[in-house]
Design an enzyme around this catalytic site. Structure first.
Site, PDB file in Angstrom:
ATOM      1  N   PHE A 150       5.640  -4.849   4.889  1.00  0.00           N
ATOM      2  CA  PHE A 150       6.282  -4.178   6.030  1.00  0.00           C
ATOM      3  C   PHE A 150       6.646  -5.134   7.151  1.00  0.00           C
ATOM      4  CE2 PHE A 150       2.021  -4.448   7.848  1.00  0.00           C
ATOM      5  CZ  PHE A 150       2.293  -4.634   9.201  1.00  0.00           C
ATOM      6  N   GLU A 177       7.440   0.770   2.002  1.00  0.00           N
ATOM      7  CA  GLU A 177       7.760   2.182   2.273  1.00  0.00           C
ATOM      8  C   GLU A 177       7.586   2.527   3.761  1.00  0.00           C
ATOM      9  OE1 GLU A 177       5.285   0.800   0.715  1.00  0.00           O
ATOM     10  OE2 GLU A 177       3.650   2.185   0.217  1.00  0.00           O
ATOM     11  N   ARG A 178       7.111   1.534   4.556  1.00  0.00           N
ATOM     12  CA  ARG A 178       6.905   1.836   5.981  1.00  0.00           C
ATOM     13  C   ARG A 178       8.158   1.575   6.816  1.00  0.00           C
ATOM     14  NH1 ARG A 178       1.023  -0.845   6.811  1.00  0.00           N
ATOM     15  NH2 ARG A 178       1.068  -1.457   4.646  1.00  0.00           N
ATOM     16  N   CYS A 282       2.081 -13.128   8.742  1.00  0.00           N
ATOM     17  CA  CYS A 282       1.195 -13.870   7.831  1.00  0.00           C
ATOM     18  C   CYS A 282       0.970 -15.287   8.343  1.00  0.00           C
ATOM     19  CB  CYS A 282       1.774 -13.901   6.436  1.00  0.00           C
ATOM     20  SG  CYS A 282       3.256 -14.889   6.365  1.00  0.00           S
TER      21      CYS A 282
HETATM   22  P1  NAD Z   1       0.714  -4.504   1.122  1.00  0.00           P
HETATM   23  O1  NAD Z   1       0.044  -5.400   0.147  1.00  0.00           O
HETATM   24  O2  NAD Z   1       0.035  -3.235   1.512  1.00  0.00           O
HETATM   25  O3  NAD Z   1       2.151  -4.044   0.538  1.00  0.00           O
HETATM   26  C1  NAD Z   1       3.067  -4.974   0.037  1.00  0.00           C
HETATM   27  C2  NAD Z   1       3.931  -4.290  -1.023  1.00  0.00           C
HETATM   28  O4  NAD Z   1       3.115  -3.864  -2.110  1.00  0.00           O
HETATM   29  C3  NAD Z   1       4.652  -3.047  -0.499  1.00  0.00           C
HETATM   30  O5  NAD Z   1       5.968  -3.050  -1.006  1.00  0.00           O
HETATM   31  C4  NAD Z   1       3.830  -1.900  -1.068  1.00  0.00           C
HETATM   32  O6  NAD Z   1       4.599  -0.752  -1.343  1.00  0.00           O
HETATM   33  C5  NAD Z   1       3.271  -2.476  -2.352  1.00  0.00           C
HETATM   34  N1  NAD Z   1       1.957  -1.913  -2.690  1.00  0.00           N
HETATM   35  C6  NAD Z   1       1.022  -1.432  -1.812  1.00  0.00           C
HETATM   36  N2  NAD Z   1      -0.074  -1.025  -2.484  1.00  0.00           N
HETATM   37  C7  NAD Z   1       0.162  -1.270  -3.799  1.00  0.00           C
HETATM   38  C8  NAD Z   1      -0.601  -1.072  -4.983  1.00  0.00           C
HETATM   39  N3  NAD Z   1      -1.837  -0.549  -4.941  1.00  0.00           N
HETATM   40  N4  NAD Z   1      -0.062  -1.437  -6.165  1.00  0.00           N
HETATM   41  C9  NAD Z   1       1.172  -1.977  -6.213  1.00  0.00           C
HETATM   42  N5  NAD Z   1       1.949  -2.180  -5.123  1.00  0.00           N
HETATM   43  C10 NAD Z   1       1.454  -1.837  -3.928  1.00  0.00           C
HETATM   44  O7  NAD Z   1       1.082  -5.396   2.393  1.00  0.00           O
HETATM   45  P2  NAD Z   1       1.657  -4.938   3.799  1.00  0.00           P
HETATM   46  O8  NAD Z   1       0.598  -4.221   4.544  1.00  0.00           O
HETATM   47  O9  NAD Z   1       2.975  -4.272   3.621  1.00  0.00           O
HETATM   48  O10 NAD Z   1       1.942  -6.356   4.482  1.00  0.00           O
HETATM   49  C11 NAD Z   1       0.971  -7.099   5.151  1.00  0.00           C
HETATM   50  C12 NAD Z   1       0.327  -8.118   4.241  1.00  0.00           C
HETATM   51  O11 NAD Z   1       1.318  -9.000   3.703  1.00  0.00           O
HETATM   52  C13 NAD Z   1      -0.654  -9.016   4.978  1.00  0.00           C
HETATM   53  O12 NAD Z   1      -1.764  -9.233   4.152  1.00  0.00           O
HETATM   54  C14 NAD Z   1       0.126 -10.306   5.184  1.00  0.00           C
HETATM   55  O13 NAD Z   1      -0.656 -11.469   5.337  1.00  0.00           O
HETATM   56  C15 NAD Z   1       0.919 -10.356   3.925  1.00  0.00           C
HETATM   57  N6  NAD Z   1       2.086 -11.212   4.068  1.00  0.00           N
HETATM   58  C16 NAD Z   1       2.066 -12.419   3.459  1.00  0.00           C
HETATM   59  C17 NAD Z   1       3.129 -13.286   3.600  1.00  0.00           C
HETATM   60  C18 NAD Z   1       3.135 -14.626   2.939  1.00  0.00           C
HETATM   61  O14 NAD Z   1       4.174 -15.255   2.930  1.00  0.00           O
HETATM   62  N7  NAD Z   1       2.040 -15.096   2.375  1.00  0.00           N
HETATM   63  C19 NAD Z   1       4.230 -12.900   4.375  1.00  0.00           C
HETATM   64  C20 NAD Z   1       4.221 -11.648   4.978  1.00  0.00           C
HETATM   65  C21 NAD Z   1       3.140 -10.809   4.814  1.00  0.00           C
END
Ligand code: NAD
Length: 499
Positions: A150, A177-178, A282
């Site tokens: 998100f 989805e957010r 991140c």
């Molecule tokens: P998230 O892991 O909740 O969701 C990421 C994606 O995975 C979304 O599209 C979501 O729909 C999907 N998803 C969620 N739950 C799932 C499941 N159980 N099975 C399969 N798919 C699923 O992450 P978020 O809250 O959207 O984003 C924040 C996180 O992303 C933080 O941990 C942040 O550090 C990380 N992030 C990392 C980077 C990087 O480059 N390393 C960059 C941006 C964000």
């Protein structure tokens, strides 16, 4: 009637058919402003089928034709950047100028991908043997998918879409989805720019859509960015299904403050990198490590009043330092980490839990929080909080400070503030972290370098954007050619070697 966001397949928006939806909030007011459809496996299947049908034609277009679409997309996106930033800000909660930066960083990857004809060039050896030439080429993978978090609803989808398309793949985007509205609009802009229908499809959804992509036999590769547990799951499941996977996860980024650092510059850096975008980055700095008691006291003397006077506002307030968090659920999670820090015995020097935004009492706001005397065995140190919460861990010397990020499970970004070139050089070499800043708090590589962490911040062997993206989204092929005039008569039974 609440606005419904569907999917984008075959060059047009289509309504969801699964009957499942998720609410999209305005984080500043707390109100539901739209509903997004959550795709089931049938809908994912249709998007993949559509992409598969379009991919061969797109791959057959020469690289210059393909990048002309990217050039036109670049122009359209730049023209619309202000309204896209407002749209993003209204769903995510980051301020409009910060949302503009998110778009700009994504568009820079499009700019980089415009170099595809050069980046896709192979190598050629004339006369590798008697009458033999050898050359290599990079070919697209087919249908590939991107699953995004998100917190950067434009930058991260574009990290993936631009190189994937430039390489000749069809791309399925599964945004968070957010805040799916900006990715949906970007998909429309690609079609307006001349991308053939079906080459880029967007399926909105949650775990069900991700699982459908992970198990679909016609999806060759998945690029994922999100939290570490899901990154690990996507990596393991995708690899078990024979797919190429890159999965970037969470972070706990440290900023080491050496006693010789310029304290004013360091405090500016910590305020921006710790609290900008409400800490939902991140690459946010979530741990400050002053070296020696004197540096710690000098740092906190300047830092505390700055955290106390952070200017928080609705996302439409361009002068705010940061806006609300993305959802009530995420706000509750971050707030519970602050409660936990107090229980664990850290000193909460600035407590933002009581903050309310006048006129926006139902918004998802949290004041800046600052902990001192955080210890490495505390959960608030070990786990990613992803909010406006900075922890100070005091180190007695440089070696102890360096050991902190090196021993941490995450390895995304790290920074050191110092005037000493020797220390900085040693740090850059010995840090067990993928992206290192020297007097730079958020060392995000530019589009033509690659972005990626180490340890449990990245599963797989390819980083995002830069040359790595052109390797991730293509497979190499090497051709060895000899013509009849160069051939000897008779069969060879011994493996050919260079005698
Ligand atoms: P998230 O892991 O909740 O969701 C990421 C994606 O995975 C979304 O599209 C979501 O729909 C999907 N998803 C969620 N739950 C799932 C499941 N159980 N099975 C399969 N798919 C699923 O992450 P978020 O809250 O959207 O984003 C924040 C996180 O992303 C933080 O941990 C942040 O550090 C990380 N992030 C990392 C980077 C990087 O480059 N390393 C960059 C941006 C964000």
């Amino acid at each position: 009637m609440t606005r419904e966001i569907g999917h984008f397949v075959g060059g047009k928006t289509v309504a969801g058919t699964s009957g499942r939806f998720s609410d999209i909030y305005n984080p500043s007011t707390g109100a539901v402003q739209a509903k997004v459809a959550l795709a089931g496996s049938d809908e994912v299947g249709k998007a993949v089928e559509n992409a598969l049908a379009a991919q061969a034609g797109w791959a057959a277009a020469n690289p210059q034709r393909r990048i002309r679409v990217l050039i036109e997309f670049y122009n359209l996106a730049m023209k619309e950047i202000d309204s896209l930033a407002e749209l993003m800000s209204s769903e995510h909660g980051k301020t409009v100028p910060d949302a503009r930066g998110d778009l700009q960083r994504g568009i820079e990857v499009v700019e980089f991908a415009i170099g595809a004809p050069h980046l896709l060039k192979g190598e050629f050896t004339d006369g590798a043997g008697p009458g033999i030439d050898m050359y290599s080429m990079r070919q697209p993978l087919g249908v590939v998918a991107g699953i995004t978090p998100f917190n950067f609803p434009a930058m991260i989808p574009l990290w993936m879409a631009a190189p994937a398309l430039a390489c000749g793949n069809a791309f399925i985007m599964k945004p968070s989805e957010r805040d799916p509205s900006v990715p949906m609009r970007l998909a429309e802009l690609f079609i307006e720019a001349g991308l053939p229908e079906g080459v880029l499809n967007v399926v909105n959804g949650d775990k069900e859509a991700v699982d459908a992509l992970l198990h679909h036999r016609d999806v060759s590769a998945l690029s994922f960015v999100g939290s570490t547990p899901i990154a690990e799951y996507v990596y393991a499941t995708g690899c078990a299904n024979g797919k190429r996977i890159q999965a970037l996860g969470g972070a706990k980024n440290h900023l080491i403050v050496m006693p010789d650092a310029d304290m004013d510059q360091t405090v500016d850096a910590l305020i921006g990198a710790g609290y900008g975008s409400a800490g939902e980055r991140c690459m946010a700095v979530s741990v400050a490590v002053p070296v020696g008691e004197q540096a710690a006291d000098a740092l906190l003397e300047k830092l505390v009043p700055r955290v106390e006077s952070l200017r928080i506002g609705p996302s439409s307030d361009a002068d705010a330092d940061y806006g609300p968090l993305v959802t009530k659920q995420h706000l509750d999670k971050v707030r519970s980490y602050v409660d936990l820090g107090v229980e664990e015995g850290a000193d909460l020097l600035v407590d933002g839990r009581g903050f309310t935004m006048q006129g926006y009492e139902d918004g998802f706001f949290l004041g800046g929080c600052l902990f001192d005397n955080v210890k490495p065995d505390m959960r608030i140190y070990k786990e990613e909080i992803f909010g406006p919460v900075l922890s100070v861990v005091r180190a007695k010397d440089y070696e102890e400070a360096l050991e902190l990020p090196n021993a941490h499970e995450f390895g995304n970004g790290v920074a050191i503030f110092t005037r000493d070139g020797d220390t900085a050089r040693d740090f850059a070499h010995r840090a067990q972290i993928g992206m290192v800043g020297i007097n730079v708090p958020i060392p995000v590589p530019l589009a033509y370098h690659s972005f990626g962490g180490w340890k449990r911040s990245l599963f797989g062997s390819h980083n995002q954007h830069g040359p790595d993206a052109f390797h991730f989204f293509t497979k190499p092929k090497t051709v060895t050619a000899r013509w009849p005039s160069g051939m000897k008569d008779g069969a060879e039974f011994v493996i050919p070697t260079m005698k």
